[in-house]
Enzyme design. Structure first.
Site, mmCIF file in Angstrom:
data_model
loop_
_atom_site.group_PDB
_atom_site.id
_atom_site.type_symbol
_atom_site.label_atom_id
_atom_site.label_comp_id
_atom_site.label_asym_id
_atom_site.label_seq_id
_atom_site.Cartn_x
_atom_site.Cartn_y
_atom_site.Cartn_z
ATOM 1 N N GLU A 104 -30.605 -97.549 27.353
ATOM 2 C CA GLU A 104 -29.500 -97.741 26.103
ATOM 3 C C GLU A 104 -29.200 -99.027 26.269
ATOM 4 O O GLU A 104 -27.898 -99.308 26.758
ATOM 5 C CB GLU A 104 -28.447 -96.537 25.970
ATOM 6 C CG GLU A 104 -28.282 -96.162 24.349
ATOM 7 C CD GLU A 104 -26.829 -97.383 23.988
ATOM 8 O OE1 GLU A 104 -27.377 -98.625 23.943
ATOM 9 O OE2 GLU A 104 -26.174 -96.949 23.406
ATOM 10 N N GLU B 127 -27.977 -107.682 23.548
ATOM 11 C CA GLU B 127 -27.410 -107.302 24.856
ATOM 12 C C GLU B 127 -28.488 -107.705 26.003
ATOM 13 O O GLU B 127 -28.204 -107.476 27.241
ATOM 14 C CB GLU B 127 -26.904 -105.827 24.975
ATOM 15 C CG GLU B 127 -25.739 -105.566 24.040
ATOM 16 C CD GLU B 127 -25.219 -104.313 24.291
ATOM 17 O OE1 GLU B 127 -25.709 -103.426 25.005
ATOM 18 O OE2 GLU B 127 -24.185 -103.853 23.736
#
Length: 660
Positions: free
Chosen positions: A144, A153
């Protein structure tokens, strides 16, 4: 151990030296994180659980042991799901030490310590071998690592490294695939966030400089809750286009790539903005899908899942372009290892380079600030207020960052206009060019008859930080004529108790999540909140987060700008009645006795409590520890106490529940 830290005070403009614990930074990181929001996202959790069960079953069906690598484990939730589904062992990687420690506690509390190993490292530093962090390579990769832009990210470099070093060839992956979608639209509302528009003042049409009009703007994504941007505010020019997919079960590249999709324009208009979101397919067949699509794409919008950790993306084209209905076009998306950008082309051609700002305005003004400057109604309020106080011999000084007030004062006939900049403008050491006018940051030699400000300062985070204007007014008192007009003449801080539709989730404890006890994470977050954040308001753009007002708005403090900042604190006490998750706070600026500009509510609250908030400024939100029930007879409420400390330039507040 404590240390002295220099911290710029956004209200007083001074550098304050404060004593901080060495743990302050990570406490703040935890307190303002989205961990609770993710754990409250039942749709996300459920889809991950379904995908993990299916992946474990496929590996078991091949007669293999299931060894899991969980990158970005957070609380360890996905690893616990995997073990519950039948995985033999999990290596759970978490780089943030406080979170890794919380995951260790969560895993232990749920009796999975013998099956889950927490590794407090970045995944690129994890080793494999007899003496390594992992004794063997994994055959199930669970991650995730996503943000609103999908790859922001560092998902691609992490996947790239994992496939090269940490997982077996042909491994299973959950999620299995991600797909990015985009739609080209015309939208005055959204385009106003990207480019400065012409403005009418006293019959004169003021046009931005050519360099500003032709600038491609900032390339960074604008992440918003698109569910709160009504479809009536944009016109789709393209169908929803599938731009590209990433298969996470195969080797992934973080190198530059471009993808183009051809389509026929469904209507004519000005191509300005690309709306984008993505979905996750948790299994190879694509039957388990977690979608980030905005609520207005659902047959029943009210049933769309809400999440704040993943929103939707708005991208602005480098320049708007007129397109005709049925015209054949090509929409291109490019990405590097961390970001995406879009371009519109009539046919396939060389992939465009990343757009960048060349006019400097996009480095000075944020996107909400562009929207504020383009707000005609707001501009009309300032023009009306200036018209009422200016004369042909007016000497004006403007105190606001990147403000158009000097332009308006000049057009309205002021004798002389000075612009005082809080910091040097990037386009020059001493001047800024707006609408063709140049304003210098210089020593004012003539006494000022009109001191004006919006006020707006780029360093302001909370509504009352713009009280910096008051401190500037005090410092400039010696330059003001005895009869000088101060515009705005005063400001007031307003509060209303609210019940959030969804935003409460980011602060609510989780307790049991999908059958797993995550209270150690709740306790960690609460400790960090108690460190400081639980006693402070935090900034949120409330137009993105629907709420219902439970009280009438109340002016809780007033600040008189016609006087200098007082030496003694200003205090007020009162109460609000209702059932609430928190208190919304905003500033209103009283330009004159007749003209007020609000940084919060833009319309009166409806009988049902519906609120319309300014899209230009963030409001303050003070979250209460928990929602509480009103008795409906005025006996239940929240008492408040506000104190403005002039020496600190801060508004201290305290709320307590009453009437139980």
């Amino acid at each position: 151990m404590k240390t002295f830290c220099g911290r710029a005070n956004p209200t007083t403009g001074t550098l304050d030296w404060v004593e901080e614990s060495e743990e302050y930074d990570y406490h703040q990181e935890i307190a303002r994180s989205c961990y609770a929001d993710m754990l409250h996202d039942h749709d996300r959790n459920e889809k991950y659980y379904q995908g993990i069960r299916a992946a474990v079953s496929r590996i078991k069906a091949r007669g293999e042991r299931v060894v899991v690598l969980d990158i970005g484990t957070g609380t360890g939730l996905l690893s616990m799901m995997a073990v519950t589904a039948g995985a033999d062992f999990c290596y759970a990687v978490e780089v943030f030490k406080p979170m890794a420690e919380a995951a260790q506690c969560v895993v232990k509390k749920n009796n999975f310590s013998d099956k889950i190993k927490i590794i407090n490292k970045h995944s690129s530093d994890v080793t494999v071998g007899p003496d390594g962090d992992m004794h063997e390579k994994a055959n199930l990769l669970i991650t995730e690592l996503f943000d609103t832009e999908l790859i922001g990210e560092g998902a691609l470099p992490s996947y790239e490294h994992a496939h090269q070093n940490l997982v077996q060839a042909g491994c299973e992956a959950v999620p299995h695939r991600a797909t990015v979608y985009a739609q080209l639209v015309e939208s005055e509302l959204l385009w106003n966030w990207a480019q400065l528009q012409p403005v009418e003042v006293e019959g004169a049409r003021l046009v931005p400089p050519h360099a500003v009009c032709r600038c491609a703007g900032a390339h960074s994504v604008c992440d918003v809750q698109l569910s709160q941007v009504p479809p009536s505010s944009f016109t789709p020019l393209s169908p929803l286009c599938t731009m590209f997919s990433v298969d996470f079960s195969k080797p992934v590249s973080s190198a530059f790539q471009s993808h183009s999709t051809r389509f026929v324009a469904r209507s004519g208009g000005r191509a300005q903005v690309v709306l984008s979101w993505w979905d996750l397919e948790m299994d190879p067949s694509g039957t388990i899908v977690c979608s980030m699509a905005p609520s207005w794409t659902y047959p029943q919008p009210a049933k769309a899942p809400w999440r704040d950790h993943w929103m939707q993306s708005v991208y602005f084209l480098p320049a708007e372009r007129q397109v005709a209905e049925q015209e054949e076009l090509s929409l291109t998306v490019c990405h590097d290892d961390y970001s995406l950008w879009y371009s519109l082309q009539p046919h396939r051609s060389t992939p465009p380079s990343r757009p960048c700002c060349t006019c400097q305005a996009h480095l000075v003004w944020t996107r909400p600030r562009f929207g504020e400057l383009n707000d005609r109604r707001r501009t009309g309020s300032y023009v009306a207020a200036l018209r009422s106080v200016l004369s042909e011999d007016s000497v004006c000084l403007s105190v606001s960052d990147g403000s158009l007030l000097p332009v308006f004062a000049h057009v309205l006939g002021a004798k002389k206009v000075w612009q005082l900049l809080q910091s040097k403008c990037p386009c020059s050491d001493s001047c800024i060019n707006v609408f063709g006018f140049v304003f210098f940051c210089a020593v004012v030699l003539t006494q000022i008859s009109v001191l004006m400000g919006e006020p707006y300062f780029s360093t302001s985070l909370l509504p009352w930080h713009s009280l910096f204007f008051w401190y500037c007014r005090t410092a400039l008192a010696g330059l003001l004529r005895p009869t000088a007009t101060i515009l705005p003449c005063s400001a007031s801080l307003h509060a209303v108790a609210v019940e959030f539709q969804d935003l409460w989730r980011i602060r609510a404890p989780c307790g049991i999540c999908e059958g797993f006890d995550v209270t150690p994470m709740d306790e960690m977050v609460q400790r960090s909140l108690d460190f400081r954040e639980s006693r402070e308001a935090e900034p949120h753009p409330l137009w993105e987060y629907p709420c219902r007002a439970l009280t009438h708005p109340a002016a809780v403090m007033t600040f008189d700008f016609t006087q200098c900042v007082p030496q003694e604190p200003i205090s007020s006490q009162g109460s609000l009645t209702g059932r609430c998750h928190g208190v919304a706070l905003w500033m209103e600026y009283h330009l004159t006795d007749d003209v007020t500009v609000s940084g919060g509510l833009t319309q009166p609250i409806s009988e049902q409590g519906d609120c319309e908030w300014s899209r230009h400024r963030k409001q303050g939100v003070y979250f209460l520890r928990s929602a509480w029930d009103s008795l409906g007879d005025g006996r239940t409420g929240v008492s408040y106490s506000f104190t403005f400390e002039p020496s600190l330039g801060d508004v201290k507040m305290d709320f307590s529940i009453t009437g139980h």
